[in-house]
Scaffold this motif. Structure first.
Motif, short mmCIF file in Angstrom:
data_model
loop_
_atom_site.label_atom_id
_atom_site.label_comp_id
_atom_site.label_asym_id
_atom_site.label_seq_id
_atom_site.Cartn_x
_atom_site.Cartn_y
_atom_site.Cartn_z
N PRO A 381 -36.85 15.87 -18.99
CA PRO A 381 -36.18 14.97 -18.30
C PRO A 381 -34.68 15.07 -18.47
CG PRO A 381 -37.32 13.82 -20.05
CD PRO A 381 -37.52 15.12 -20.07
N PHE A 382 -34.07 16.34 -18.05
CA PHE A 382 -32.73 16.29 -18.40
C PHE A 382 -31.66 15.32 -17.87
CE2 PHE A 382 -34.04 21.03 -19.03
CZ PHE A 382 -33.59 21.02 -20.33
N ASN A 383 -32.48 15.16 -16.51
CA ASN A 383 -31.42 13.91 -15.64
C ASN A 383 -31.72 12.62 -16.02
OD1 ASN A 383 -34.09 13.58 -15.17
ND2 ASN A 383 -34.01 13.92 -12.77
N THR A 384 -32.40 12.30 -17.31
CA THR A 384 -32.45 11.05 -17.79
C THR A 384 -31.47 10.87 -19.03
OG1 THR A 384 -34.39 11.61 -19.07
CG2 THR A 384 -34.79 10.60 -16.82
N TRP A 385 -31.03 12.13 -19.43
CA TRP A 385 -30.21 12.09 -20.55
C TRP A 385 -28.63 11.39 -20.27
CZ3 TRP A 385 -30.86 17.27 -23.65
CH2 TRP A 385 -32.27 17.50 -23.74
N PRO A 386 -28.11 10.94 -21.24
CA PRO A 386 -26.75 10.44 -20.75
C PRO A 386 -25.74 11.78 -20.85
CG PRO A 386 -27.48 9.34 -22.75
CD PRO A 386 -28.47 10.29 -22.53
N PRO A 387 -24.96 11.94 -19.76
CA PRO A 387 -24.18 12.98 -19.41
C PRO A 387 -23.37 13.27 -20.68
CG PRO A 387 -24.30 11.47 -17.45
CD PRO A 387 -24.91 10.84 -18.58
N ILE A 388 -22.74 12.42 -21.29
CA ILE A 388 -21.72 12.63 -22.24
C ILE A 388 -22.20 13.28 -23.61
CG2 ILE A 388 -22.06 10.24 -23.40
CD1 ILE A 388 -18.84 12.26 -22.96
N LEU A 389 -23.63 12.89 -23.67
CA LEU A 389 -24.49 13.43 -24.69
C LEU A 389 -24.83 14.89 -24.44
CD1 LEU A 389 -26.13 13.26 -27.39
CD2 LEU A 389 -28.03 12.53 -25.99
N MET A 390 -24.94 15.29 -23.42
CA MET A 390 -25.47 16.57 -22.65
C MET A 390 -24.17 17.71 -22.90
SD MET A 390 -27.10 18.08 -19.16
CE MET A 390 -28.59 16.86 -19.33
N ILE A 391 -23.02 17.15 -22.44
CA ILE A 391 -21.86 17.98 -22.33
C ILE A 391 -21.30 17.98 -23.79
CG2 ILE A 391 -19.29 17.70 -21.62
CD1 ILE A 391 -20.41 16.80 -18.96
N LEU A 392 -20.98 16.82 -24.54
CA LEU A 392 -20.40 17.02 -25.75
C LEU A 392 -21.21 17.55 -27.00
CD1 LEU A 392 -18.33 13.47 -26.27
CD2 LEU A 392 -17.47 15.91 -25.34
N LEU A 396 -20.58 20.73 -29.26
CA LEU A 396 -20.47 20.60 -30.69
C LEU A 396 -21.49 21.47 -31.45
CD1 LEU A 396 -19.92 16.82 -31.19
CD2 LEU A 396 -18.47 18.56 -31.73
N LEU A 397 -22.92 21.68 -30.62
CA LEU A 397 -23.73 22.53 -31.20
C LEU A 397 -23.45 24.01 -31.07
CD1 LEU A 397 -26.73 23.24 -32.34
CD2 LEU A 397 -27.28 23.17 -29.76
N LEU A 482 -11.05 20.76 -33.72
CA LEU A 482 -11.11 19.29 -33.14
C LEU A 482 -10.09 19.41 -32.21
CD1 LEU A 482 -11.27 17.50 -36.43
CD2 LEU A 482 -12.92 17.77 -34.84
N LEU A 483 -8.83 19.86 -32.12
CA LEU A 483 -7.90 19.78 -31.37
C LEU A 483 -8.25 20.59 -29.97
CD1 LEU A 483 -4.53 20.55 -33.12
CD2 LEU A 483 -5.08 18.41 -32.01
N GLY A 484 -8.84 21.56 -30.11
CA GLY A 484 -9.27 22.55 -29.07
C GLY A 484 -10.65 21.74 -28.23
N LEU A 485 -11.56 21.26 -28.80
CA LEU A 485 -12.59 20.65 -28.13
C LEU A 485 -12.17 19.33 -27.31
CD1 LEU A 485 -15.40 21.04 -30.78
CD2 LEU A 485 -15.32 22.07 -28.75
N VAL A 486 -11.33 18.47 -28.15
CA VAL A 486 -10.98 17.41 -27.61
C VAL A 486 -10.14 17.44 -26.24
CG1 VAL A 486 -9.41 15.13 -27.91
CG2 VAL A 486 -10.92 15.71 -29.76
N LEU A 487 -8.82 18.50 -26.62
CA LEU A 487 -8.14 18.81 -25.20
C LEU A 487 -8.90 19.55 -24.29
CD1 LEU A 487 -4.76 19.92 -27.09
CD2 LEU A 487 -5.14 17.98 -25.35
N GLY A 488 -9.78 20.49 -24.82
CA GLY A 488 -10.58 21.24 -23.87
C GLY A 488 -11.47 20.30 -22.97
N TYR A 489 -12.23 19.64 -23.68
CA TYR A 489 -13.04 18.81 -22.62
C TYR A 489 -12.22 17.83 -21.62
CZ TYR A 489 -17.58 20.38 -24.48
OH TYR A 489 -18.64 21.08 -24.66
N ALA A 490 -11.37 17.17 -22.26
CA ALA A 490 -10.57 16.39 -21.30
C ALA A 490 -9.93 17.31 -20.22
CB ALA A 490 -9.20 15.99 -22.04
N ILE A 491 -9.34 18.32 -20.28
CA ILE A 491 -9.02 19.23 -19.11
C ILE A 491 -10.25 19.63 -18.21
CG2 ILE A 491 -7.92 21.45 -18.59
CD1 ILE A 491 -6.08 21.29 -21.16
N LEU A 492 -11.24 20.05 -18.79
CA LEU A 492 -12.34 20.62 -18.03
C LEU A 492 -12.92 19.25 -16.97
CD1 LEU A 492 -14.25 22.72 -20.45
CD2 LEU A 492 -13.19 23.33 -18.42
#
Length: 501
Positions: A381-392, A396-397, A482-492
């Motif tokens: 049930p992918f559509n029941t997962w919190p979107p932020i958990l799926m993306i971040l 990170l994985l 850390l810098l790249g992931l934080v900025l990258g996701y913010a921009i995306l």
């Protein structure tokens, strides 16, 4: 005059120890291979009911087993990663295709399931993205032969003057720009060659040497983010986002660059602040002496013009309507016709990278064509997962895995599964930029994985100079990650919500 050499026994002992180490490594590889094979065979042979997936067919089970085999082989690496990709294609052809071994498919059709077209599997070796990479490799070979790389390095580094900190910024930016269009590994090797005479002029005990040497792998890894051909994970993500049978988002070469080049340049400037503060210079000025001359014969002029036209066409694909994969064939055709590209040059193309990517595409084809994708979407049930958990979580994985195994292998494993998840949970992901944030975030996570010398070839090259300790590389890698992931996701997220991706 000559005396009997009395050290023969030492040589024999050394050779014996060398052979023992070699045999030990071979045994370790064999054990890893047996572990991967055993687990995969168990997955292959257990009853289909044990998976808990309604309607799972025999062919779909074989694809799951093949996926397990690929995962274990890419993580444990008993054989080179590209070899695993070739094995994946062979396994799928002989066991899951419509030209498979007859005794493996001689059963009830409902139980067997949908077979994959053998043409679809084999066409992965000639996927349009593979052609895109071949064009990039050919450009790199021609640039080296004509001296264009040296000419560009001289021109691009000249504005940074002789102040040490500015030279550091120059190496970061120039390495980053080169790696957007050339191989990250080739770029790192070339820039380290330019850097060698510079390092000799710096104080032996100064930390500036570390900053300059680290600038090369950081620049190469971050710069690769800027274009679809900068690194294989970018191309893998785009292939799924643009798949006409899937999301069909039609993200162009220029469209990607419009977003990712400014992000990569911003990250390179931040890397400059990080390196200059972690490893300050004691010498205030540096004299750059880049050896090598660019050529001016007619063939070299053809290279210069073709290089410029190709990049312009890539950047303006939304205006010209010419697909970036088609543009990539322009330098191949021109250089071959003019005798610039020879048979020996073709042998220099990094075919192992191309085969590695093709294996990942073959897994994606297997997931879709067998119907396993639909079954997974219905079961999980992918559509029941919190979107932020799926993306971040996925980013990170990917970042964690890519520090220890090939970036391309990591993307090959994660992106096909996440593409399924993204399509099933598209509505939930929309507030965070949509499916593009999910898949491009994975490509981003792999590019930012640079903790260890084994994380990327540019890291390994820089570490081989002996000027960087692993703890120093890890410190820079953690901060940049850390810098790249934080900025990258913010921009995306912002770009995705604005509809630019």
């Amino acid at each position: 005059m000559f005396k009997k050499f009395r050290g023969g026994h030492l040589i024999d002992e050394y050779q014996k120890e060398k052979q023992i180490r070699k045999d030990k490594k071979a045994l370790q590889r064999m054990i890893k291979f047996i572990i991967a094979l055993t687990i995969s065979l168990v997955v292959w042979l257990v009853p289909t009911a044990s998976f808990g997936i309604d309607g799972l067919t025999v062919v779909e089970q074989r694809v799951i087993a093949t996926f397990c085999f690929a995962t274990l082989m890419w993580v444990l690496e008993p054989i080179p990663s590209w070899t695993t990709s070739v094995l994946i294609v062979v396994i799928l052809l002989f066991t899951c295709s419509d030209s498979a071994l007859s005794w493996l498919v001689d059963m009830d059709e409902a139980q067997l399931g949908e077979l994959i077209s053998y043409k679809s599997i084999m066409s992965c070796f000639a996927h349009p993205v593979i052609m895109l990479f071949i064009g990039g490799f050919v450009l790199a070979i021609a640039a080296t032969k004509s001296g264009l790389d040296v000419k560009l390095a001289k021109v691009l580094l000249k504005p940074f003057g002789t102040k040490s900190e500015n030279v550091l910024l120059g190496f970061l930016l120039v390495t980053g720009i080169f790696s957007m269009f050339l191989s990250n590994t080739a770029t790192a090797a070339m820039m380290l060659a330019f850097l060698t005479p510079v390092l000799k002029s710096l104080p032996a005990n100064g930390k500036g040497k570390v900053a300059l040497t680290m600038a090369i792998p950081v620049g190469a890894n971050v710069g690769g983010i800027g274009t679809p051909i900068g690194t294989p994970p970018n191309a893998i993500a785009i292939s799924f986002l643009n798949d006409p049978a899937g999301m069909n988002m039609e993200i162009g070469f220029g469209q990607w660059m419009m977003v990712m080049v400014p992000f990569a340049l911003l990250l390179l400037v931040l890397a400059w602040f990080v390196l200059r503060n972690l490893f300050p210079f004691t010498q205030k000025t540096i004299e750059l002496k880049i050896e090598g001359e660019s050529k001016t014969d007619w063939q070299s002029i053809v290279v210069y013009v073709t290089f410029a036209i190709t990049i312009l066409l890539w950047m303006s694909d939304s205006i010209t309507g010419i697909n970036s994969n088609v543009v990539a064939m322009l330098p191949v055709g021109v250089f071959a016709a003019c005798g610039i590209l020879t048979r020996q040059d073709l042998e220099e193309i990094n075919w192992s990278v191309l085969w590695m990517v093709a294996g990942g595409f073959a897994l994606g084809v297997a997931l879709q064509d067998t119907g396993l994708a639909k079954h997974l979407i219905a079961t999980i049930p992918f559509n029941t997962w919190p979107p932020i958990l799926m993306i971040l979580g996925s980013g990170l994985l990917c970042y964690a895995m890519a520090n220890f195994i090939s970036h391309t292998a990591t993307a090959n494993l994660l992106i096909p599964i996440l593409a399924l998840a993204g399509m099933s949970a598209a509505e939930n992901l929309a507030p965070l930029g949509g499916v593009s944030t999910l898949l491009i975030g994975v490509a981003l996570g792999s590019s930012l994985a640079m903790l260890l010398p084994i994380s990327t070839p540019p890291n390994a090259l820089a570490h081989s100079t002996g000027l960087i300790e692993q703890k120093e590389m890890m410190k820079v890698g953690i901060i940049m990650g850390l810098l790249g992931l934080v900025l990258g996701y913010a921009i995306l997220i912002v770009v995705g919500k604005a509809g630019l991706f």
